[in-house]
Design a protein around this motif. Structure first.
Motif, short mmCIF file in Angstrom:
data_model
loop_
_atom_site.label_atom_id
_atom_site.label_comp_id
_atom_site.label_asym_id
_atom_site.label_seq_id
_atom_site.Cartn_x
_atom_site.Cartn_y
_atom_site.Cartn_z
N LEU A 1 65.74 50.34 49.56
CA LEU A 1 64.65 50.55 50.52
C LEU A 1 63.35 50.08 49.89
O LEU A 1 63.03 50.46 48.76
CB LEU A 1 64.57 52.02 50.90
N ARG A 2 62.58 49.29 50.63
CA ARG A 2 61.32 48.75 50.10
C ARG A 2 60.21 48.95 51.14
O ARG A 2 59.77 48.00 51.80
CB ARG A 2 61.47 47.26 49.78
N PRO A 3 59.73 50.17 51.29
CA PRO A 3 58.65 50.41 52.25
C PRO A 3 57.31 49.89 51.72
O PRO A 3 57.13 49.72 50.51
CB PRO A 3 58.63 51.94 52.37
N LEU B 1 54.43 56.15 51.15
CA LEU B 1 55.38 55.13 51.56
C LEU B 1 55.45 55.05 53.08
O LEU B 1 55.68 56.07 53.74
CB LEU B 1 56.76 55.45 50.99
N ASP B 2 55.27 53.85 53.61
CA ASP B 2 55.25 53.63 55.05
C ASP B 2 56.53 52.88 55.44
O ASP B 2 56.67 51.68 55.19
CB ASP B 2 54.01 52.82 55.43
N SER C 1 42.14 57.24 53.71
CA SER C 1 43.16 56.20 53.87
C SER C 1 44.56 56.81 54.01
O SER C 1 45.41 56.26 54.71
CB SER C 1 43.12 55.23 52.70
N VAL C 2 44.80 57.94 53.35
CA VAL C 2 46.12 58.57 53.41
C VAL C 2 46.31 59.36 54.70
O VAL C 2 47.38 59.31 55.32
CB VAL C 2 46.32 59.50 52.19
N GLY D 1 67.27 57.05 58.83
CA GLY D 1 66.25 56.13 59.28
C GLY D 1 65.22 56.76 60.18
O GLY D 1 64.62 56.10 61.03
N LEU D 2 64.96 58.06 59.98
CA LEU D 2 64.07 58.80 60.88
C LEU D 2 62.72 59.14 60.26
O LEU D 2 61.89 59.79 60.91
CB LEU D 2 64.76 60.09 61.33
N LEU D 3 62.47 58.72 59.02
CA LEU D 3 61.17 58.97 58.40
C LEU D 3 60.23 57.81 58.70
O LEU D 3 60.54 56.65 58.42
CB LEU D 3 61.29 59.14 56.89
#
Length: 292
Positions: free
Chosen positions: A266-268, A283-284, A59-60, A233-235
């Motif tokens: 931030l709330r990924p 974290l996505d 899954s990862v 904002g590049l991850l």
């Protein structure tokens, strides 16, 4: 038919086989008795029952295997290994090793699925890393060090071991096509960080690497480097490995601008995986969650 449960070693081999295959996904046939299927180019392959650890591994890492869309210039994953109190090193800079053996293996697996792995000059100088794949099977990535003033010692592994190419990003200006390839053990300086005292531009770094055919990028450290890509904002994803350790003081994992309201945090989307010696927060950032 009775199957032997798929273990982590077999799952990792499947992940390597799935690298850059279109449509590699993971499903469960039955919620009570999970059976895995790996979808490859429209054809379903039935896999045997898997252990909990093997399912977590799939899954990862399967999301990291997918080929990039033509419209996507790059895919960037960052990683931080920290203590429970959010420290990545002591006040003297000592950080080997906060994470345990399972966390180190996880780190090497990310390297194996990346075109290139990036570290900042501070991390490279202090840790003298190899940035190769040694605790898992897989190929070594191209090694990138952000070293504007060439302060990483020439005697360090990155420049002497010949295990993989090393590209040192230094001051100066870059033009597309400036670098005409590199060999297996190349050490090449690439001027691209500008000539002033401004901080390295993360987007410019990715543009230079993309020009060299390097699009799956792993930002391994340190905290300032990972934070700069996150702030820009590049991850696409961030793996934070938390060790059951309290340091009490030292260098923080993240260096980001202050906020006044939690609505601005931030709330990924996230999943949590027990690696054994460490807890992984996967974290996505392509899926942002709304504030409560």
């Amino acid at each position: 038919m009775t199957f032997k449960a798929l273990d982590t070693e077999a799952a990792w081999n499947l992940i390597l086989q799935a690298e850059n295959l279109s449509g590699a996904t993971l499903t469960r046939q039955d919620s009570d008795k999970p059976v895995l299927k790996l979808h490859r180019n429209g054809e379903w392959r039935l896999l045997q029952e898997a252990t909990e650890e093997a399912r977590a591994l799939l899954s990862v890492f399967l999301p990291l295997c997918r080929p990039l869309a033509e419209s996507a210039p790059w895919h960037v994953i960052g990683q931080l290994g920290q203590s429970l109190d959010g420290r990545i090193a002591t006040v003297t800079g000592n950080s080997r090793f906060i994470n345990g053996g399972d966390g180190i293996t996880h780190l090497h697996r990310i390297r194996a699925l990346s075109d290139a792995v990036i570290v900042g000059a501070g991390t490279a100088t202090t840790d003298n890393p190899r940035l190769t794949v040694r605790c898992a099977s897989g190929a070594n990535p191209v090694r990138i060090v952000i070293d504007r003033h060439r302060r990483v010692p020439e005697s360090h592994h990155l420049f002497t071991d010949g295990a993989a190419p090393t590209l040192r990003l230094v001051a100066g200006d870059y033009s597309p096509g400036m670098i005409d390839g590199y060999g297996r053990s190349s050490v090449i300086d690439i001027p691209c960080l500008g000539s002033g005292k401004e901080l390295a531009n993360p987007k410019r770094i990715l543009e230079v690497l993309a020009d060299l055919g390097l699009r799956k990028i792993f930002i391994e450290g340190g905290g300032m480097t990972v934070s700069s890509f996150l702030q820009a904002g590049l991850l696409n994803r961030l793996h934070v490995m938390v060790a059951p350790m309290i340091i009490g003081s030292g260098r923080p994992a993240f260096s980001l601008p202050e906020i006044d309201l939690l609505d601005d945090a931030l709330r990924p989307a996230s999943q949590f995986v027990n690696l054994g010696t460490d807890m992984l927060f996967d974290l996505d950032f392509s899926v942002a969650l709304p504030a409560n």
